[in-house]
Design a protein around this motif. Sequence first.
Motif, PDB file in Angstrom:
ATOM      1  N   LEU A   1      24.399  98.798  -9.704  1.00 49.35           N
ATOM      2  CA  LEU A   1      24.608  98.540  -8.287  1.00 49.35           C
ATOM      3  C   LEU A   1      26.062  98.824  -7.939  1.00 49.35           C
ATOM      4  O   LEU A   1      26.984  98.322  -8.603  1.00 49.35           O
ATOM      5  CB  LEU A   1      24.278  97.086  -7.945  1.00 49.35           C
ATOM      6  CG  LEU A   1      24.529  96.673  -6.488  1.00 49.35           C
ATOM      7  CD1 LEU A   1      23.612  97.453  -5.532  1.00 49.35           C
ATOM      8  CD2 LEU A   1      24.331  95.168  -6.314  1.00 49.35           C
ATOM      9  N   TYR A   2      26.267  99.659  -6.903  1.00 52.96           N
ATOM     10  CA  TYR A   2      27.602  99.957  -6.399  1.00 52.96           C
ATOM     11  C   TYR A   2      27.718  99.448  -4.963  1.00 52.96           C
ATOM     12  O   TYR A   2      26.745  99.486  -4.202  1.00 52.96           O
ATOM     13  CB  TYR A   2      27.869 101.463  -6.400  1.00 52.96           C
ATOM     14  CG  TYR A   2      27.890 102.097  -7.777  1.00 52.96           C
ATOM     15  CD1 TYR A   2      29.040 102.065  -8.566  1.00 52.96           C
ATOM     16  CD2 TYR A   2      26.764 102.749  -8.279  1.00 52.96           C
ATOM     17  CE1 TYR A   2      29.058 102.649  -9.827  1.00 52.96           C
ATOM     18  CE2 TYR A   2      26.771 103.335  -9.525  1.00 52.96           C
ATOM     19  CZ  TYR A   2      27.930 103.284 -10.305  1.00 52.96           C
ATOM     20  OH  TYR A   2      27.939 103.868 -11.550  1.00 52.96           O
ATOM     21  N   ALA A   3      28.917  99.015  -4.600  1.00 47.37           N
ATOM     22  CA  ALA A   3      29.199  98.596  -3.228  1.00 47.37           C
ATOM     23  C   ALA A   3      30.391  99.398  -2.724  1.00 47.37           C
ATOM     24  O   ALA A   3      31.377  99.591  -3.450  1.00 47.37           O
ATOM     25  CB  ALA A   3      29.506  97.105  -3.169  1.00 47.37           C
ATOM     26  N   LYS A   4      30.300  99.874  -1.487  1.00 52.19           N
ATOM     27  CA  LYS A   4      31.393 100.654  -0.919  1.00 52.19           C
ATOM     28  C   LYS A   4      32.348  99.741  -0.179  1.00 52.19           C
ATOM     29  O   LYS A   4      31.963  98.996   0.713  1.00 52.19           O
ATOM     30  CB  LYS A   4      30.853 101.726   0.028  1.00 52.19           C
ATOM     31  CG  LYS A   4      31.893 102.778   0.383  1.00 52.19           C
ATOM     32  CD  LYS A   4      31.270 103.962   1.103  1.00 52.19           C
ATOM     33  CE  LYS A   4      32.275 105.105   1.253  1.00 52.19           C
ATOM     34  NZ  LYS A   4      31.678 106.274   1.934  1.00 52.19           N
TER      35      LYS A   4
ATOM     36  N   ARG B   1      23.966  96.537   5.304  1.00 50.74           N
ATOM     37  CA  ARG B   1      24.765  97.470   4.508  1.00 50.74           C
ATOM     38  C   ARG B   1      23.968  98.712   4.137  1.00 50.74           C
ATOM     39  O   ARG B   1      24.424  99.524   3.354  1.00 50.74           O
ATOM     40  CB  ARG B   1      25.312  96.765   3.262  1.00 50.74           C
ATOM     41  CG  ARG B   1      26.074  95.481   3.586  1.00 50.74           C
ATOM     42  CD  ARG B   1      26.900  94.992   2.435  1.00 50.74           C
ATOM     43  NE  ARG B   1      28.083  95.831   2.286  1.00 50.74           N
ATOM     44  CZ  ARG B   1      28.898  95.764   1.230  1.00 50.74           C
ATOM     45  NH1 ARG B   1      28.653  94.907   0.252  1.00 50.74           N
ATOM     46  NH2 ARG B   1      29.951  96.545   1.157  1.00 50.74           N
ATOM     47  N   ARG B   2      22.778  98.859   4.696  1.00 54.70           N
ATOM     48  CA  ARG B   2      21.942 100.051   4.547  1.00 54.70           C
ATOM     49  C   ARG B   2      21.754 100.463   3.078  1.00 54.70           C
ATOM     50  O   ARG B   2      22.112 101.564   2.675  1.00 54.70           O
ATOM     51  CB  ARG B   2      22.537 101.224   5.326  1.00 54.70           C
ATOM     52  CG  ARG B   2      22.811 100.954   6.795  1.00 54.70           C
ATOM     53  CD  ARG B   2      21.510 100.789   7.582  1.00 54.70           C
ATOM     54  NE  ARG B   2      21.736 100.908   9.018  1.00 54.70           N
ATOM     55  CZ  ARG B   2      22.122  99.914   9.812  1.00 54.70           C
ATOM     56  NH1 ARG B   2      22.346  98.711   9.305  1.00 54.70           N
ATOM     57  NH2 ARG B   2      22.277 100.102  11.110  1.00 54.70           N
ATOM     58  N   PRO B   3      21.176  99.591   2.258  1.00 54.48           N
ATOM     59  CA  PRO B   3      21.051  99.917   0.831  1.00 54.48           C
ATOM     60  C   PRO B   3      20.089 101.074   0.562  1.00 54.48           C
ATOM     61  O   PRO B   3      19.074 101.225   1.241  1.00 54.48           O
ATOM     62  CB  PRO B   3      20.514  98.609   0.230  1.00 54.48           C
ATOM     63  CG  PRO B   3      19.817  97.925   1.367  1.00 54.48           C
ATOM     64  CD  PRO B   3      20.609  98.276   2.592  1.00 54.48           C
ATOM     65  N   VAL B   4      20.446 101.889  -0.423  1.00 56.33           N
ATOM     66  CA  VAL B   4      19.593 102.985  -0.872  1.00 56.33           C
ATOM     67  C   VAL B   4      19.557 102.989  -2.396  1.00 56.33           C
ATOM     68  O   VAL B   4      20.445 102.429  -3.053  1.00 56.33           O
ATOM     69  CB  VAL B   4      20.076 104.361  -0.370  1.00 56.33           C
ATOM     70  CG1 VAL B   4      20.096 104.416   1.144  1.00 56.33           C
ATOM     71  CG2 VAL B   4      21.441 104.713  -0.950  1.00 56.33           C
ATOM     72  N   VAL B   5      18.535 103.632  -2.945  1.00 60.69           N
ATOM     73  CA  VAL B   5      18.474 103.873  -4.379  1.00 60.69           C
ATOM     74  C   VAL B   5      18.618 105.368  -4.604  1.00 60.69           C
ATOM     75  O   VAL B   5      17.993 106.176  -3.912  1.00 60.69           O
ATOM     76  CB  VAL B   5      17.164 103.329  -4.997  1.00 60.69           C
ATOM     77  CG1 VAL B   5      15.923 103.958  -4.374  1.00 60.69           C
ATOM     78  CG2 VAL B   5      17.163 103.522  -6.512  1.00 60.69           C
TER      79      VAL B   5
ATOM     80  N   VAL C   1      29.348  97.015  -9.254  1.00 57.59           N
ATOM     81  CA  VAL C   1      29.130  95.581  -9.121  1.00 57.59           C
ATOM     82  C   VAL C   1      28.502  95.001 -10.374  1.00 57.59           C
ATOM     83  O   VAL C   1      29.009  94.050 -10.966  1.00 57.59           O
ATOM     84  CB  VAL C   1      28.244  95.268  -7.887  1.00 57.59           C
ATOM     85  CG1 VAL C   1      27.987  93.766  -7.784  1.00 57.59           C
ATOM     86  CG2 VAL C   1      28.890  95.795  -6.620  1.00 57.59           C
ATOM     87  N   ARG C   2      27.393  95.588 -10.806  1.00 53.68           N
ATOM     88  CA  ARG C   2      26.687  95.085 -11.998  1.00 53.68           C
ATOM     89  C   ARG C   2      25.706  96.135 -12.487  1.00 53.68           C
ATOM     90  O   ARG C   2      25.254  96.966 -11.713  1.00 53.68           O
ATOM     91  CB  ARG C   2      25.955  93.775 -11.686  1.00 53.68           C
ATOM     92  CG  ARG C   2      25.412  93.068 -12.926  1.00 53.68           C
ATOM     93  CD  ARG C   2      24.943  91.659 -12.630  1.00 53.68           C
ATOM     94  NE  ARG C   2      26.038  90.792 -12.209  1.00 53.68           N
ATOM     95  CZ  ARG C   2      25.919  89.477 -12.076  1.00 53.68           C
ATOM     96  NH1 ARG C   2      24.755  88.887 -12.307  1.00 53.68           N
ATOM     97  NH2 ARG C   2      26.949  88.744 -11.692  1.00 53.68           N
ATOM     98  N   GLY C   3      25.384  96.088 -13.778  1.00 53.30           N
ATOM     99  CA  GLY C   3      24.440  97.050 -14.334  1.00 53.30           C
ATOM    100  C   GLY C   3      23.462  96.401 -15.305  1.00 53.30           C
ATOM    101  O   GLY C   3      23.747  95.343 -15.881  1.00 53.30           O
ATOM    102  N   TRP C   4      22.311  97.041 -15.468  1.00 55.78           N
ATOM    103  CA  TRP C   4      21.257  96.538 -16.348  1.00 55.78           C
ATOM    104  C   TRP C   4      20.546  97.713 -17.013  1.00 55.78           C
ATOM    105  O   TRP C   4      20.556  98.837 -16.505  1.00 55.78           O
ATOM    106  CB  TRP C   4      20.194  95.769 -15.555  1.00 55.78           C
ATOM    107  CG  TRP C   4      20.707  94.690 -14.663  1.00 55.78           C
ATOM    108  CD1 TRP C   4      20.856  93.369 -14.961  1.00 55.78           C
ATOM    109  CD2 TRP C   4      21.127  94.829 -13.289  1.00 55.78           C
ATOM    110  NE1 TRP C   4      21.341  92.679 -13.873  1.00 55.78           N
ATOM    111  CE2 TRP C   4      21.512  93.545 -12.833  1.00 55.78           C
ATOM    112  CE3 TRP C   4      21.200  95.914 -12.412  1.00 55.78           C
ATOM    113  CZ2 TRP C   4      21.975  93.315 -11.541  1.00 55.78           C
ATOM    114  CZ3 TRP C   4      21.674  95.696 -11.116  1.00 55.78           C
ATOM    115  CH2 TRP C   4      22.053  94.413 -10.695  1.00 55.78           C
TER     116      TRP C   4
ATOM    117  N   GLN D   1      25.738 100.055   0.124  1.00 60.34           N
ATOM    118  CA  GLN D   1      25.199  99.607  -1.166  1.00 60.34           C
ATOM    119  C   GLN D   1      24.322 100.713  -1.737  1.00 60.34           C
ATOM    120  O   GLN D   1      23.430 101.224  -1.040  1.00 60.34           O
ATOM    121  CB  GLN D   1      24.366  98.327  -1.012  1.00 60.34           C
ATOM    122  CG  GLN D   1      25.186  97.087  -0.672  1.00 60.34           C
ATOM    123  CD  GLN D   1      24.309  95.860  -0.502  1.00 60.34           C
ATOM    124  OE1 GLN D   1      23.225  95.919   0.070  1.00 60.34           O
ATOM    125  NE2 GLN D   1      24.788  94.718  -0.984  1.00 60.34           N
ATOM    126  N   VAL D   2      24.606 101.118  -2.968  1.00 60.06           N
ATOM    127  CA  VAL D   2      23.795 102.122  -3.660  1.00 60.06           C
ATOM    128  C   VAL D   2      23.367 101.562  -5.005  1.00 60.06           C
ATOM    129  O   VAL D   2      24.198 101.086  -5.789  1.00 60.06           O
ATOM    130  CB  VAL D   2      24.575 103.435  -3.872  1.00 60.06           C
ATOM    131  CG1 VAL D   2      23.874 104.325  -4.899  1.00 60.06           C
ATOM    132  CG2 VAL D   2      24.721 104.193  -2.566  1.00 60.06           C
TER     133      VAL D   2
END
Length: 247
Positions: free
Chosen positions: A93-96, A233-237, A104-107, A75-76
């Motif tokens: 938001l992106y998902a691998k 899922r080890r999310p990062v920004v 996935v979604r944006g704001w 998840q990024v």
Amino acid sequence: MRDGDVRRAAASVATCGVLLAALAACGGAGGERGRDGTTGAGSEGGRSSPRAAAATRVPGVGDRLQRRIPAASRQVLAVYGDGKDSADATVVLYAKRGATWDRVRGWRGHNGKKGWTAEHHTGDNRSPVGVFTLTDAGGVLADPGTRLPYTRSADLAAPRWWARSHWHDFDYVIAIDYNRVRGTPPDDPTRPEGEEKGGGIWLHMDHGSGTSACISLSRTAMEYLLRTLDPDRRPVVVMGDRAALKP
């Protein structure tokens, strides 16, 4: 967006990171957006079909930062600043899935009121460019159902001597792991790299303008991220102005 040690009694400019400084303006207006802060159609904005934007790399991110995304991350959250000196940003938001990164979604959102920097320090009112893990969350409100460790505390509430528009900034927060100890509450004041490097940089709720260093999003966006980001899922920004993200 809290950048400094939190002492609510302090009568100086607020760094959205530590409730100790006075409101240094999480200020500056964003672009076109819906009621929930979602973006319109575009290469990194909008709510089009996730598969439509599938890519083997995170879009808009060059080799230098792409290599800093941990191999285990699935998840990024990409923060695309409008410009080096702009407080406005698009957050996606992106998902691998397999070898591809699906949108996935944006704001629309906000970053530091003076823009971005590769050398962030306390009080510069700029957000740091880079790749940072997302491991801890919290807020004034009850846990909305996140998988991240969540600390609910009234101590996170913005001081009522701040402008009313900022009172709900920290109803929900997700700590950005910049100069902080992972596995601690978002407002833990420990700064491993020293106070001058700043800290207390968060994802938090938007008040309609730029911040002291944090990234701010609508309540709808924050609730969605809290319910979607998964430690497994080890999310990062990955964050910065568009030009800084590309090299």
